[in-house]
Write a protein that holds these residues in place. Structure first.
Motif, PDB file in Angstrom:
ATOM      1  N   PHE A   1       0.814  -1.212   0.000  1.00 41.94           N
ATOM      2  CA  PHE A   1       0.000   0.000   0.000  1.00 41.94           C
ATOM      3  C   PHE A   1       0.852   1.269   0.000  1.00 41.94           C
ATOM      4  O   PHE A   1       0.507   2.266  -0.628  1.00 41.94           O
ATOM      5  CB  PHE A   1      -0.932  -0.012   1.218  1.00 41.94           C
ATOM      6  CG  PHE A   1      -1.817   1.200   1.336  1.00 41.94           C
ATOM      7  CD1 PHE A   1      -2.799   1.453   0.392  1.00 41.94           C
ATOM      8  CD2 PHE A   1      -1.662   2.097   2.382  1.00 41.94           C
ATOM      9  CE1 PHE A   1      -3.615   2.582   0.479  1.00 41.94           C
ATOM     10  CE2 PHE A   1      -2.471   3.221   2.488  1.00 41.94           C
ATOM     11  CZ  PHE A   1      -3.454   3.463   1.536  1.00 41.94           C
ATOM     12  N   PHE A   2       1.983   1.229   0.697  1.00 40.61           N
ATOM     13  CA  PHE A   2       2.800   2.435   0.856  1.00 40.61           C
ATOM     14  C   PHE A   2       3.948   2.515  -0.144  1.00 40.61           C
ATOM     15  O   PHE A   2       4.766   3.430  -0.080  1.00 40.61           O
ATOM     16  CB  PHE A   2       3.363   2.475   2.284  1.00 40.61           C
ATOM     17  CG  PHE A   2       3.242   3.812   2.950  1.00 40.61           C
ATOM     18  CD1 PHE A   2       2.010   4.301   3.341  1.00 40.61           C
ATOM     19  CD2 PHE A   2       4.365   4.592   3.199  1.00 40.61           C
ATOM     20  CE1 PHE A   2       1.890   5.543   3.954  1.00 40.61           C
ATOM     21  CE2 PHE A   2       4.265   5.836   3.814  1.00 40.61           C
ATOM     22  CZ  PHE A   2       3.019   6.306   4.194  1.00 40.61           C
ATOM     23  N   LYS A   3       4.019   1.562  -1.079  1.00 40.07           N
ATOM     24  CA  LYS A   3       5.171   1.490  -1.990  1.00 40.07           C
ATOM     25  C   LYS A   3       5.362   2.765  -2.822  1.00 40.07           C
ATOM     26  O   LYS A   3       6.518   3.146  -3.087  1.00 40.07           O
ATOM     27  CB  LYS A   3       5.030   0.267  -2.904  1.00 40.07           C
ATOM     28  CG  LYS A   3       6.361  -0.216  -3.466  1.00 40.07           C
ATOM     29  CD  LYS A   3       7.215  -0.822  -2.379  1.00 40.07           C
ATOM     30  CE  LYS A   3       8.657  -1.087  -2.789  1.00 40.07           C
ATOM     31  NZ  LYS A   3       8.888  -1.659  -4.081  1.00 40.07           N
ATOM     32  N   PRO A   4       4.310   3.457  -3.270  1.00 35.60           N
ATOM     33  CA  PRO A   4       4.543   4.702  -4.016  1.00 35.60           C
ATOM     34  C   PRO A   4       5.335   5.738  -3.215  1.00 35.60           C
ATOM     35  O   PRO A   4       6.151   6.475  -3.781  1.00 35.60           O
ATOM     36  CB  PRO A   4       3.120   5.200  -4.313  1.00 35.60           C
ATOM     37  CG  PRO A   4       2.284   3.966  -4.328  1.00 35.60           C
ATOM     38  CD  PRO A   4       2.862   3.099  -3.260  1.00 35.60           C
ATOM     39  N   VAL A   5       5.113   5.791  -1.910  1.00 37.70           N
ATOM     40  CA  VAL A   5       5.864   6.719  -1.055  1.00 37.70           C
ATOM     41  C   VAL A   5       7.308   6.244  -0.911  1.00 37.70           C
ATOM     42  O   VAL A   5       8.258   7.036  -1.029  1.00 37.70           O
ATOM     43  CB  VAL A   5       5.204   6.837   0.334  1.00 37.70           C
ATOM     44  CG1 VAL A   5       6.012   7.763   1.240  1.00 37.70           C
ATOM     45  CG2 VAL A   5       3.771   7.345   0.199  1.00 37.70           C
TER      46      VAL A   5
END
Length: 280
Positions: free
Chosen positions: A80-84
């Motif tokens: 879920f947080f991979k783009p960040v």
């Protein structure tokens, strides 16, 4: 022959970050026979999983083993947080050496993913919650995992190149003390739309980050701001993990958490601002 986790962790501390301090007397700790010992003979043993416990007394938190397992599901499996994380990796790629300290690392996925994407940088994850550090050590062998008090970190001054602080409380005075002269803080704060679908279901409102951002500005010169705004589709497993890992659920009515967990699929907004700051 492959090293045991406890042996590998002791070597990592000795060779990559020999700057830990005794939480009792403040003297430097040195690695001896899989333990960290100071000149006053205070001793802290590495756990079998390679983690290190540098708290002088037990600390109770609302962050449980179950919460950290749910967070691992959402962050590692659903990414879920991979783009960040990808944006932070892109920013830090100009550094070919140094130490990244994740202040409030939780179950370790964020730091582990960054270290995997960066060559030459060593990672240290510190959290007050023992369950978080134990979960991190179970899943990830590369960073050094330490249970410690970040308000009085057992780390020598001026020894850290980058401090990560991702959606967790910050002690900016300590951050300033720990950073090298050319060090930087990577502060990740939620935007107004962060988890807006869940927040709307629970409370019918949106988040404001004004106080968090203004406190950061007081202590650091802003070098860069990186916005990340992505809407993702979560399946039932990821939805359940989100509900179980977020502190938002602590304040929601039980019927609200149950009804959201019953969804088979939903959109979820990742609205984040990455602040890059240097010491004033």
């Amino acid at each position: 022959m492959k090293l045991k986790k406890i042996e590998a962790a002791a070597i990592k501390v000795r060779e990559t970050f020999p700057h830990l301090l005794c939480p009792i007397c403040g003297e430097q700790l040195t690695e001896q026979s899989l333990s960290m010992i100071c000149v006053n003979s205070h001793q802290f043993d590495f756990a079998k999983n390679g983690s290190l416990h540098l708290l002088t007394k037990p600390i109770k938190t609302k962050y449980t083993k179950e919460l950290f397992e749910a967070r691992h599901t959402l962050m590692s499996e659903a990414e879920f947080f991979k783009p960040v994380i990808n944006e932070v990796i892109t920013h830090l790629k100009r550094r070919d050496s140094g130490v990244i300290l994740d202040a409030g690392c939780g179950e370790g996925t964020h730091l582990a993913q960054m270290i995997e994407g960066l060559s030459g940088l060593a990672g240290i994850g510190i959290d007050l919650a023992k369950d978080g550090i134990q979960t991190a050590a179970r899943y990830y062998g590369e960073p050094i995992w330490i249970t410690a008090d970040l308000a009085n970190a057992p780390v020598q001054s001026g020894t850290v190149d980058v401090i990560l602080n991702i959606l967790s409380p910050a002690n900016y005075r300590e951050f300033t003390r720990l950073l090298k002269k050319d060090g930087e803080v990577v502060k990740v704060v939620p935007g107004a739309g962060y988890l807006k679908e869940l927040r709307s279901h629970y409370f019918g409102d949106q988040y404001k980050n004004d106080d968090t951002v203004s406190a950061f500005y007081e202590h650091f010169n802003i070098e860069k701001k990186i916005p990340v705004h992505v809407t993702q589709v979560l399946d039932q497993k990821a939805i359940s993990a989100l509900v179980d890992m977020t502190p938002l659920s602590w304040h929601a009515a039980p019927e609200k958490t149950a009804s959201f967990k019953s969804l088979n699929q939903t959109e979820m907004t990742l609205d984040i601002e990455i602040l890059i700051g240097r010491k004033k």
